[in-house]
Scaffold this active site. Structure first.
Site, PDB file in Angstrom:
ATOM      1  N   ARG A  67      -8.416 -14.603  -0.137  1.00  0.00           N
ATOM      2  CA  ARG A  67      -7.451 -15.275   0.748  1.00  0.00           C
ATOM      3  C   ARG A  67      -6.554 -14.282   1.484  1.00  0.00           C
ATOM      4  NH1 ARG A  67      -7.668 -20.760  -0.086  1.00  0.00           N
ATOM      5  NH2 ARG A  67      -8.423 -21.262  -2.138  1.00  0.00           N
ATOM      6  N   ARG A  93      -7.563 -25.024   4.435  1.00  0.00           N
ATOM      7  CA  ARG A  93      -7.526 -23.873   3.525  1.00  0.00           C
ATOM      8  C   ARG A  93      -6.158 -23.833   2.873  1.00  0.00           C
ATOM      9  NH1 ARG A  93     -11.901 -22.321   1.914  1.00  0.00           N
ATOM     10  NH2 ARG A  93     -11.042 -20.332   1.239  1.00  0.00           N
ATOM     11  N   ASN A 109       3.174 -29.074   8.844  1.00  0.00           N
ATOM     12  CA  ASN A 109       1.870 -29.646   8.510  1.00  0.00           C
ATOM     13  C   ASN A 109       1.927 -31.157   8.660  1.00  0.00           C
ATOM     14  OD1 ASN A 109      -0.808 -29.788   7.306  1.00  0.00           O
ATOM     15  ND2 ASN A 109       0.176 -30.487   5.417  1.00  0.00           N
ATOM     16  N   HIS A 111       0.204 -34.671   7.081  1.00  0.00           N
ATOM     17  CA  HIS A 111      -0.570 -35.143   5.932  1.00  0.00           C
ATOM     18  C   HIS A 111      -0.705 -36.662   6.020  1.00  0.00           C
ATOM     19  CE1 HIS A 111      -2.229 -35.140   1.917  1.00  0.00           C
ATOM     20  NE2 HIS A 111      -1.436 -36.158   1.632  1.00  0.00           N
TER      21      HIS A 111
HETATM   22  C1  GAR Z   1      -5.759 -35.691   9.697  1.00  0.00           C
HETATM   23  O1  GAR Z   1      -5.814 -37.018   9.230  1.00  0.00           O
HETATM   24  C2  GAR Z   1      -4.729 -34.904   8.918  1.00  0.00           C
HETATM   25  O2  GAR Z   1      -3.603 -35.660   8.563  1.00  0.00           O
HETATM   26  C3  GAR Z   1      -5.514 -34.510   7.703  1.00  0.00           C
HETATM   27  O3  GAR Z   1      -6.776 -34.163   8.204  1.00  0.00           O
HETATM   28  C4  GAR Z   1      -7.035 -34.932   9.377  1.00  0.00           C
HETATM   29  C5  GAR Z   1      -7.427 -33.991  10.486  1.00  0.00           C
HETATM   30  O4  GAR Z   1      -7.847 -34.704  11.616  1.00  0.00           O
HETATM   31  N1  GAR Z   1      -4.890 -33.431   7.003  1.00  0.00           N
HETATM   32  C6  GAR Z   1      -4.900 -33.295   5.685  1.00  0.00           C
HETATM   33  O5  GAR Z   1      -5.462 -34.069   4.935  1.00  0.00           O
HETATM   34  C7  GAR Z   1      -4.143 -32.087   5.165  1.00  0.00           C
HETATM   35  N2  GAR Z   1      -3.787 -32.239   3.798  1.00  0.00           N
HETATM   36  P1  GAR Z   1      -7.837 -34.028  13.025  1.00  0.00           P
HETATM   37  O6  GAR Z   1      -8.639 -32.745  12.874  1.00  0.00           O
HETATM   38  O7  GAR Z   1      -8.547 -35.012  13.907  1.00  0.00           O
HETATM   39  O8  GAR Z   1      -6.414 -33.787  13.434  1.00  0.00           O
END
Ligand code: GAR
Length: 218
Positions: A67, A93, A109, A111
């Site tokens: 990492r 990641r 971020n 979520h």
């Molecule tokens: C989104 O729903 C985001 O909230 C989630 O991944 C998806 C990405 O979609 N993120 C996580 O789960 C992070 N813990 P996108 O690439 O279309 O924005």
């Protein structure tokens, strides 16, 4: 106006990235997107960003020892682009404490749950399994613990009786696209700041002070 130079880190589709790019197209928006970086060279979002005329970088984590080495390469790209703020947008990641520390209160971020509930993956499946009636999404400052950190914005989304993971994900995603540009705006124009590991909005303290010690009655 000094627009904050912002990088978006993605791993896949990049629909939140699209929403941020669209918002930042307005010259009045306090952040400009100067770089989209992905750990997955084939990420759909990279092609979309390039088409929108934004600089892109693909840094495949698989090509590094660990990492720290991967993050050193990411950091070099961020520094070369003179980045002020980072938005994680479906970046899958985990980041080391050192990287997170280097971007303290400058990395946010999104979520797909109402944090602190449902950290981690498969949030929608777990909400449906548990019979939840309301879920949502959260934008927060990033801390070393996964899906944890001072909350900037949240949106609540109803769970329908006939929802499947996909239908719920789609409804939550619409809310994500609304709150992420709003949250980045609040961070970039310095309307929010962190105090005591909670997000405070500009003027909040003085409003509170006014309530605690109202002007003398005339
Ligand atoms: C989104 O729903 C985001 O909230 C989630 O991944 C998806 C990405 O979609 N993120 C996580 O789960 C992070 N813990 P996108 O690439 O279309 O924005």
């Amino acid at each position: 106006m000094n627009r904050k130079r912002t990088a978006i880190l993605i791993s896949g589709r990049g629909s939140n990235m699209d929403a941020l790019i669209a918002a930042a197209q307005s010259p009045a928006y306090p952040a400009e997107i100067v770089l989209v970086l992905s750990n997955a060279p084939g990420a759909e979002g990279l092609a979309k960003a390039a088409k929108a005329g934004i600089a892109t970088a693909a840094i495949d984590h698989k090509g590094f020892e660990g990492r720290a080495e991967f993050e050193a390469a990411v950091q070099a790209e961020l520094e070369a682009a003179n980045v002020d703020l980072i938005c994680l947008a479906g970046f899958m990641r985990l980041l080391t404490d050192a990287f997170v520390g280097a971007w303290h209160n400058r990395m946010i971020n999104i979520h797909p749950s109402l944090l602190p509930a449902y950290k981690g993956l498969d949030t929608h499946r777990r909400v449906i399994r548990d019979g939840g009636r309301i879920t949502g999404c959260t934008v927060h400052f990033v801390r070393p613990q996964m899906d944890q950190g001072p909350i900037i914005a949240q949106a609540a989304v109803p769970v329908h009786a006939d929802d499947m993971d996909d239908s719920l994900a789609e409804r939550v995603l619409t809310a994500e696209h609304a709150i992420y540009p709003m949250a980045l705006k609040l961070v970039a124009n310095e309307t929010v700041r962190v105090a005591g590991e909670k997000v405070r909005f500009e003027g909040e303290e003085s409003d509170q002070a006014a309530l605690l010690s109202p002007a003398p009655v005339q």
